[in-house]
Design a protein around this motif. Structure first.
Motif, PDB file in Angstrom:
ATOM      1  N   VAL A 115     -39.765 -19.730   8.389  1.00 19.26           N
ATOM      2  CA  VAL A 115     -38.780 -18.646   8.231  1.00 19.26           C
ATOM      3  C   VAL A 115     -39.465 -17.280   8.300  1.00 19.26           C
ATOM      4  CG1 VAL A 115     -37.144 -17.603   6.613  1.00 19.26           C
ATOM      5  CG2 VAL A 115     -37.153 -20.078   6.950  1.00 19.26           C
ATOM      6  N   ARG A 118     -40.329 -15.898  11.634  1.00 14.28           N
ATOM      7  CA  ARG A 118     -39.205 -15.287  12.371  1.00 14.28           C
ATOM      8  C   ARG A 118     -39.096 -13.792  12.072  1.00 14.28           C
ATOM      9  NH1 ARG A 118     -34.735 -20.038  11.048  1.00 14.28           N
ATOM     10  NH2 ARG A 118     -35.707 -21.631  12.317  1.00 14.28           N
ATOM     11  N   TYR A 172     -32.734 -25.306   2.648  1.00 15.99           N
ATOM     12  CA  TYR A 172     -33.331 -24.486   3.710  1.00 15.99           C
ATOM     13  C   TYR A 172     -34.019 -25.364   4.762  1.00 15.99           C
ATOM     14  CZ  TYR A 172     -32.176 -20.305   1.039  1.00 15.99           C
ATOM     15  OH  TYR A 172     -31.483 -19.304   0.386  1.00 15.99           O
ATOM     16  N   LYS A 175     -31.935 -26.309   7.631  1.00 12.76           N
ATOM     17  CA  LYS A 175     -31.684 -25.275   8.646  1.00 12.76           C
ATOM     18  C   LYS A 175     -32.777 -25.312   9.722  1.00 12.76           C
ATOM     19  CE  LYS A 175     -29.046 -22.233   5.630  1.00 12.76           C
ATOM     20  NZ  LYS A 175     -27.790 -22.798   6.148  1.00 12.76           N
ATOM     21  N   ILE A 176     -33.875 -25.999   9.436  1.00 13.17           N
ATOM     22  CA  ILE A 176     -34.986 -26.068  10.396  1.00 13.17           C
ATOM     23  C   ILE A 176     -35.008 -27.433  11.089  1.00 13.17           C
ATOM     24  CG2 ILE A 176     -37.524 -26.103  10.534  1.00 13.17           C
ATOM     25  CD1 ILE A 176     -37.293 -23.935   8.234  1.00 13.17           C
ATOM     26  N   LEU A 210     -26.632 -14.809   2.127  1.00 12.67           N
ATOM     27  CA  LEU A 210     -27.101 -15.788   3.114  1.00 12.67           C
ATOM     28  C   LEU A 210     -27.197 -15.196   4.527  1.00 12.67           C
ATOM     29  CD1 LEU A 210     -25.472 -19.195   2.043  1.00 12.67           C
ATOM     30  CD2 LEU A 210     -27.905 -18.630   2.142  1.00 12.67           C
ATOM     31  N   LYS A 211     -26.416 -14.132   4.763  1.00 14.74           N
ATOM     32  CA  LYS A 211     -26.493 -13.508   6.096  1.00 14.74           C
ATOM     33  C   LYS A 211     -27.873 -12.882   6.340  1.00 14.74           C
ATOM     34  CE  LYS A 211     -24.000  -9.342   4.534  1.00 14.74           C
ATOM     35  NZ  LYS A 211     -23.640  -9.797   3.165  1.00 14.74           N
ATOM     36  N   PHE A 213     -30.584 -14.467   5.870  1.00 18.10           N
ATOM     37  CA  PHE A 213     -31.500 -15.551   6.261  1.00 18.10           C
ATOM     38  C   PHE A 213     -31.725 -15.471   7.771  1.00 18.10           C
ATOM     39  CE2 PHE A 213     -32.442 -19.843   7.722  1.00 18.10           C
ATOM     40  CZ  PHE A 213     -33.447 -20.217   6.859  1.00 18.10           C
ATOM     41  N   PRO A 214     -32.991 -15.343   8.221  1.00 15.05           N
ATOM     42  CA  PRO A 214     -33.222 -15.213   9.660  1.00 15.05           C
ATOM     43  C   PRO A 214     -32.982 -16.537  10.403  1.00 15.05           C
ATOM     44  CG  PRO A 214     -35.300 -15.187   8.461  1.00 15.05           C
ATOM     45  CD  PRO A 214     -34.215 -15.321   7.434  1.00 15.05           C
ATOM     46  N   GLN A 215     -32.002 -16.550  11.281  1.00 14.75           N
ATOM     47  CA  GLN A 215     -31.645 -17.797  12.006  1.00 14.75           C
ATOM     48  C   GLN A 215     -32.641 -18.058  13.134  1.00 14.75           C
ATOM     49  OE1 GLN A 215     -29.360 -19.883  10.999  1.00 14.75           O
ATOM     50  NE2 GLN A 215     -28.538 -18.575   9.376  1.00 14.75           N
TER      51      GLN A 215
END
Ligand SMILES: N[C@@H](CCC(=O)N[C@@H](CS)C(=O)NCC(=O)O)C(=O)O
Length: 215
Positions: A115, A118, A172, A175-176, A210-211, A213-215
């Protein structure tokens, strides 16, 4: 109120301690710290020079307690509630501690590596380190997938500190490496964690952030 928690709602390590506090309804004053803000980060380093959160301050006992596992152990000793997050039995404590470290160091840590990469400038990326972190994460998830089979919580029927560590780390990690694609037992465990009221509350409070959080 005696206890103050320096934290940020989005931080996985901070969430680990929030879950412990909510499990036992332990009263505390939340003190949000924005480490992206230079002034706030500098002020926080005055309190804890390592600069990592969460940190618990206990006015009544004159103690400053950093490090999630130490904080939860401290709460269990000095502010116990109905849910004992540290097992009474020594062998079960050892198994709990092993998993607490597995989730912190071999799930949460590689997730952070991926994360935070990113967020690095384009000319400072570390693709080799990110690949290593993803490989570490995948092999750890494979081990957990075997170990959680047939259990409700990571060491059995009782919810412990290791489950507090697991909840945000797996949230988390998913998400990966999407858990349901490769690790069905971990995915089912993560679903149980999400339904646990202490973690559901923690996630609800993190939602507005949560926005970030780097996608
Ligand atoms: N070992 C520490 C890890 C804490 C940690 O890594 N916290 C992260 C947030 S999730 C942090 O403070 N990062 C800021 C930084 O590294 O500067 C613990 O268990 O409390």
């Amino acid at each position: 109120m005696s206890l103050t928690l320096y934290f940020h709602p989005l931080s996985s390590f901070c969430q680990k301690v929030l879950i412990a506090l909510y499990e036992n309804g332990t009263p505390f004053t939340p003190r949000m710290v924005d480490l992206m803000d230079e002034k706030e980060a500098a002020a926080f380093r005055e309190i804890w020079p390592i600069g990592k959160f969460p940190v618990l301050r206990d006015e009544a006992r004159g103690q400053l307690v950093p490090e999630t596992s130490v904080i939860i152990d401290y709460l269990d000793r000095h502010y116990p509630g109905p849910v004992r997050l540290i097992p009474a039995d020594a062998d079960r404590t050892s198994r709990m501690q092993i998993y607490d470290r597995v989730f912190d160091w071999y799930v949460n840590q590689p997730v952070q590596k991926v994360v935070f990469d990113r967020l690095r400038p384009a000319d400072h990326k570390d693709p080799f380190g990110v690949d290593e972190a993803k490989a570490r994460l995948r092999s750890t998830l494979a081990m957990i997938d075997r170990d959680i089979a047939g259990k409700t919580w990571i060491i059995g029927d009782d919810f412990t500190m290791a489950d507090c560590a697991a909840a945000p780390a797996l949230f988390y990690a998913d998400k990966i490496i999407p858990l349901r694609d490769e690790f069905m037992n971990v995915a089912a465990y993560q679903k149980r964690l999400m339904q646990r009221p202490s973690y559901a509350r923690t996630l609800k409070e993190a939602k507005p952030y949560l926005k970030m959080f780097p996608q």
